[in-house]
Design a protein around this motif. Structure first.
Motif, mmCIF file in Angstrom:
data_model
loop_
_atom_site.group_PDB
_atom_site.id
_atom_site.type_symbol
_atom_site.label_atom_id
_atom_site.label_comp_id
_atom_site.label_asym_id
_atom_site.label_seq_id
_atom_site.Cartn_x
_atom_site.Cartn_y
_atom_site.Cartn_z
ATOM 1 N N GLY A 43 -44.426 -49.109 52.365
ATOM 2 C CA GLY A 43 -44.599 -47.672 52.153
ATOM 3 C C GLY A 43 -44.700 -46.869 53.439
ATOM 4 O O GLY A 43 -44.005 -47.118 54.414
ATOM 5 N N SER A 44 -45.613 -45.900 53.448
ATOM 6 C CA SER A 44 -45.744 -44.983 54.586
ATOM 7 C C SER A 44 -46.441 -45.618 55.784
ATOM 8 O O SER A 44 -46.517 -44.998 56.842
ATOM 9 C CB SER A 44 -46.504 -43.734 54.156
ATOM 10 N N TRP A 102 -41.122 -60.875 55.811
ATOM 11 C CA TRP A 102 -42.149 -60.079 55.128
ATOM 12 C C TRP A 102 -43.536 -60.493 55.593
ATOM 13 O O TRP A 102 -44.405 -59.650 55.796
ATOM 14 C CB TRP A 102 -42.054 -60.227 53.628
ATOM 15 N N LYS A 118 -37.221 -48.622 59.027
ATOM 16 C CA LYS A 118 -37.859 -47.795 58.002
ATOM 17 C C LYS A 118 -36.983 -47.665 56.767
ATOM 18 O O LYS A 118 -37.476 -47.522 55.655
ATOM 19 C CB LYS A 118 -38.172 -46.406 58.547
ATOM 20 N N GLN A 119 -35.658 -47.731 56.945
ATOM 21 C CA GLN A 119 -34.736 -47.595 55.828
ATOM 22 C C GLN A 119 -34.399 -48.927 55.173
ATOM 23 O O GLN A 119 -33.699 -48.946 54.169
ATOM 24 C CB GLN A 119 -33.454 -46.916 56.303
ATOM 25 N N ASN A 120 -34.893 -50.037 55.704
ATOM 26 C CA ASN A 120 -34.629 -51.350 55.136
ATOM 27 C C ASN A 120 -35.301 -51.456 53.772
ATOM 28 O O ASN A 120 -36.504 -51.268 53.644
ATOM 29 C CB ASN A 120 -35.150 -52.436 56.081
ATOM 30 N N LYS A 121 -34.513 -51.765 52.761
ATOM 31 C CA LYS A 121 -35.035 -51.813 51.391
ATOM 32 C C LYS A 121 -36.073 -52.910 51.211
ATOM 33 O O LYS A 121 -36.999 -52.768 50.430
ATOM 34 C CB LYS A 121 -33.887 -52.000 50.403
ATOM 35 N N LYS A 168 -39.577 -51.702 52.187
ATOM 36 C CA LYS A 168 -40.099 -50.516 51.497
ATOM 37 C C LYS A 168 -41.446 -50.799 50.831
ATOM 38 O O LYS A 168 -42.200 -49.874 50.554
ATOM 39 C CB LYS A 168 -39.112 -50.018 50.431
#
Length: 175
Positions: free
Chosen positions: A26-27, A62, A17-20, A23
């Motif tokens: 999103g949620s 991704w 969840k903290q991987n840039k 991001k």
């Protein structure tokens, strides 16, 4: 059991969840089904990861994450499985895909030497490119499906063995 074995190698959901790089989702990453590890989610994630592992693109993680989210399969396993193709395994895997492509297209394998230049990449698209891309596509589908069905089978087999062991243990304790 596969669940315990797989869980040892997966990153925590907090670190993902903290991987840039992730991001951009999103949620959506807060969906609990993306973090559950069961037969369906593990087999689906493994199949998706193997599917994208054979794509010759730099952003495979991704793509794998992008497909794991709508299919609601285990996100960390899907992203981690893509790393089957890493700097050490890419040459033999992609050469094998090229050989599959030449076999399917019925073309003669061409001799080539890798050069780290843009000119070589552009020239190779015309010579070895079609066979390579066809081979990557075929390997992607075949290994993705094989990964899905084989992990599904292994998971079922391990669960069945565990049930039989418990049943035998109960019958021994009863007698």
């Amino acid at each position: 059991m596969p669940k315990k074995f797989i869980r040892r190698f997966l990153p925590s959901h907090q670190s993902i969840k903290q991987n840039k790089a992730l991001k951009i989702f999103g949620s959506v990453l807060h969906e609990p089904n993306l973090w559950h590890l069961n037969r369906r989610s593990a087999a689906g994630a493994f199949g998706i990861g193997l599917f994208f592992a054979f794509w010759p693109v730099p952003f495979q993680m991704w793509l794998s994450a992008g497909l794991a989210i709508p299919f609601r399969v285990n996100l960390p396993l899907s992203v981690a499985t893509v790393w089957i193709t890493n700097p050490f395994t890419i040459p033999p895997i992609f050469y094998g895909a090229y050989k599959v492509g030449t076999t399917v297209l019925g073309t003669k394998p061409e001799h080539f030497e890798f050069q780290f230049s843009w000119h070589w990449v552009v020239e190779s698209i015309n010579t070895i490119g079609p066979a390579f891309l066809v081979g990557c596509g075929i390997c992607s589908v075949v290994f993705g499906l094989a990964g899905y069905f084989s992990l599904n089978w292994v998971w079922r087999f391990q669960v069945k063995k565990a049930w039989e062991r418990r049943r035998q243990l109960r019958s021994q304790q009863a007698s």
